[in-house]
Design an enzyme around this catalytic site. Structure first.
Site, PDB file in Angstrom:
ATOM      1  N   HIS A 242     -28.762  55.951 -28.000  1.00  0.00           N
ATOM      2  CA  HIS A 242     -29.746  57.181 -28.740  1.00  0.00           C
ATOM      3  C   HIS A 242     -28.574  56.228 -30.169  1.00  0.00           C
ATOM      4  O   HIS A 242     -29.427  56.065 -31.243  1.00  0.00           O
ATOM      5  CB  HIS A 242     -28.664  57.849 -28.487  1.00  0.00           C
ATOM      6  CG  HIS A 242     -29.240  58.960 -29.153  1.00  0.00           C
ATOM      7  ND1 HIS A 242     -29.953  60.378 -29.265  1.00  0.00           N
ATOM      8  CD2 HIS A 242     -27.940  59.142 -30.539  1.00  0.00           C
ATOM      9  CE1 HIS A 242     -29.253  61.708 -30.498  1.00  0.00           C
ATOM     10  NE2 HIS A 242     -28.250  60.391 -31.525  1.00  0.00           N
ATOM     11  N   GLU A 243     -27.898  55.908 -29.847  1.00  0.00           N
ATOM     12  CA  GLU A 243     -27.143  54.744 -31.332  1.00  0.00           C
ATOM     13  C   GLU A 243     -27.495  54.336 -31.712  1.00  0.00           C
ATOM     14  O   GLU A 243     -27.739  53.860 -33.069  1.00  0.00           O
ATOM     15  CB  GLU A 243     -25.479  54.947 -31.001  1.00  0.00           C
ATOM     16  CG  GLU A 243     -24.032  56.473 -30.701  1.00  0.00           C
ATOM     17  CD  GLU A 243     -24.913  57.169 -31.619  1.00  0.00           C
ATOM     18  OE1 GLU A 243     -25.200  57.235 -32.711  1.00  0.00           O
ATOM     19  OE2 GLU A 243     -24.884  58.106 -31.186  1.00  0.00           O
TER      20      GLU A 243
ATOM     21  N   HIS B 124     -30.401  55.302 -33.976  1.00  0.00           N
ATOM     22  CA  HIS B 124     -29.903  55.448 -35.223  1.00  0.00           C
ATOM     23  C   HIS B 124     -30.264  53.655 -36.047  1.00  0.00           C
ATOM     24  O   HIS B 124     -30.596  54.014 -37.218  1.00  0.00           O
ATOM     25  CB  HIS B 124     -28.672  55.946 -35.424  1.00  0.00           C
ATOM     26  CG  HIS B 124     -29.046  57.015 -35.256  1.00  0.00           C
ATOM     27  ND1 HIS B 124     -29.783  58.217 -35.737  1.00  0.00           N
ATOM     28  CD2 HIS B 124     -28.505  57.877 -34.682  1.00  0.00           C
ATOM     29  CE1 HIS B 124     -29.290  59.264 -35.459  1.00  0.00           C
ATOM     30  NE2 HIS B 124     -28.864  59.425 -33.977  1.00  0.00           N
TER      31      HIS B 124
ATOM     32  N   HIS C 196     -32.823  62.098 -35.867  1.00  0.00           N
ATOM     33  CA  HIS C 196     -32.690  63.205 -34.298  1.00  0.00           C
ATOM     34  C   HIS C 196     -34.033  63.577 -34.251  1.00  0.00           C
ATOM     35  O   HIS C 196     -34.565  63.770 -35.146  1.00  0.00           O
ATOM     36  CB  HIS C 196     -31.620  63.791 -34.696  1.00  0.00           C
ATOM     37  CG  HIS C 196     -30.362  63.749 -34.444  1.00  0.00           C
ATOM     38  ND1 HIS C 196     -29.075  64.167 -35.115  1.00  0.00           N
ATOM     39  CD2 HIS C 196     -29.424  62.333 -33.491  1.00  0.00           C
ATOM     40  CE1 HIS C 196     -28.063  63.694 -34.135  1.00  0.00           C
ATOM     41  NE2 HIS C 196     -28.345  62.336 -33.990  1.00  0.00           N
TER      42      HIS C 196
END
Lengths: 72, 172
Positions: free
Chosen positions: B119-120, B123, B129
């Site tokens: 997930h990170e 980014h 998101h």
């Protein structure tokens, strides 16, 4: 006016902080108005009919990423 | 919009990453393997190539911190915020911070570092998101079975909008 119980205030404060951390820029005033609450609902797949404060607070306390949800 | 999306990406396909420090719960070798597997999730569907380095000028810098750690976004101890990362067009591009106060694991216990790292990393590659529960970019933590884990269609489409598709060496 009736004084809300202390626990409710604590929950509302948490919801306000959460909303402003993840949905608004820091320049905006720290208020959780009805319009903002409605804006929150689709984020949590809730609707107004079944929304209860404690239900929303439960969702808000779920572990998450610290990056804002604001769509640039 | 397209102008924003175009600016929030790396303008190269080979990216270096450095693991600056480690959590208390996992061996260093385990963390290295987890991060390697997490970057592979993104490189498997894009032309991106990731190389682990020890130099300070790595593109993606991964570290674990507790509470306030100098970037204006303090962590909050166990639970709550698990980590955060900065988009490629931000001042701290490529920086990934995990909350050292969490119990990081390789399983369903505590918080699975592999899932949060994917997930990170999303980014740090330029993804925002997603509101789709099946997306790894959904902002709230949900444990997923690692044996069957794969990126959602939404994730693949959005990362390929930024970097294109991976050219397969296999001929049809």
């Amino acid at each position: 006016f009736p004084v809300p119980p202390a626990t409710d205030l604590k929950g509302l404060d948490f919801a306000k902080d959460y909303f402003h951390q993840f949905f608004l820029t820091k320049k905006e005033p720290s208020l959780l108005i009805q319009g903002e609450k409605i804006q929150l609902l689709p984020q949590f797949h809730l609707n107004e009919a079944n929304l209860r404060e404690e239900q929303m607070l439960t969702v808000l306390h779920q572990p998450r990423c610290g990056v804002t949800d604001v769509d640039h | 919009d397209s102008a924003y999306a175009a600016s929030s990406k790396w303008n190269k396909h080979t990216l270096t990453y450095r693991i600056i420090n480690y959590p208390n719960d996992l061996k260093q070798s385990t963390v290295k393997n987890i991060i390697h597997d997490a970057v592979s999730i993104w490189s498997n569907v894009t032309p991106l190539i990731f190389q682990q380095v020890e130099s300070e000028d790595a593109d993606i810098k991964i570290s674990f911190w507790e509470l306030a750690h100098g970037d204006g976004c303090p962590f909050d101890g166990p639970g709550g915020v698990l980590g955060h990362a900065f988009l490629p067009n931000s001042g701290a591009a490529g920086t990934i911070h995990f909350d050292k106060g969490e119990h990081w694991s390789t399983s369903y216990r505590g918080f699975n570092l592999f899932l949060v790292a994917i997930h990170e990393l999303g980014h740090s590659l330029g993804l925002q998101h997603s509101r789709n529960w099946n997306s790894i970019m959904y902002p709230r933590y949900m444990y997923r079975d690692l044996r069957t884990f794969h990126l959602g269609v939404d994730d693949i489409q959005r990362i390929q909008q930024l970097y294109g598709e991976r050219c397969s060496s296999k001929k049809p």
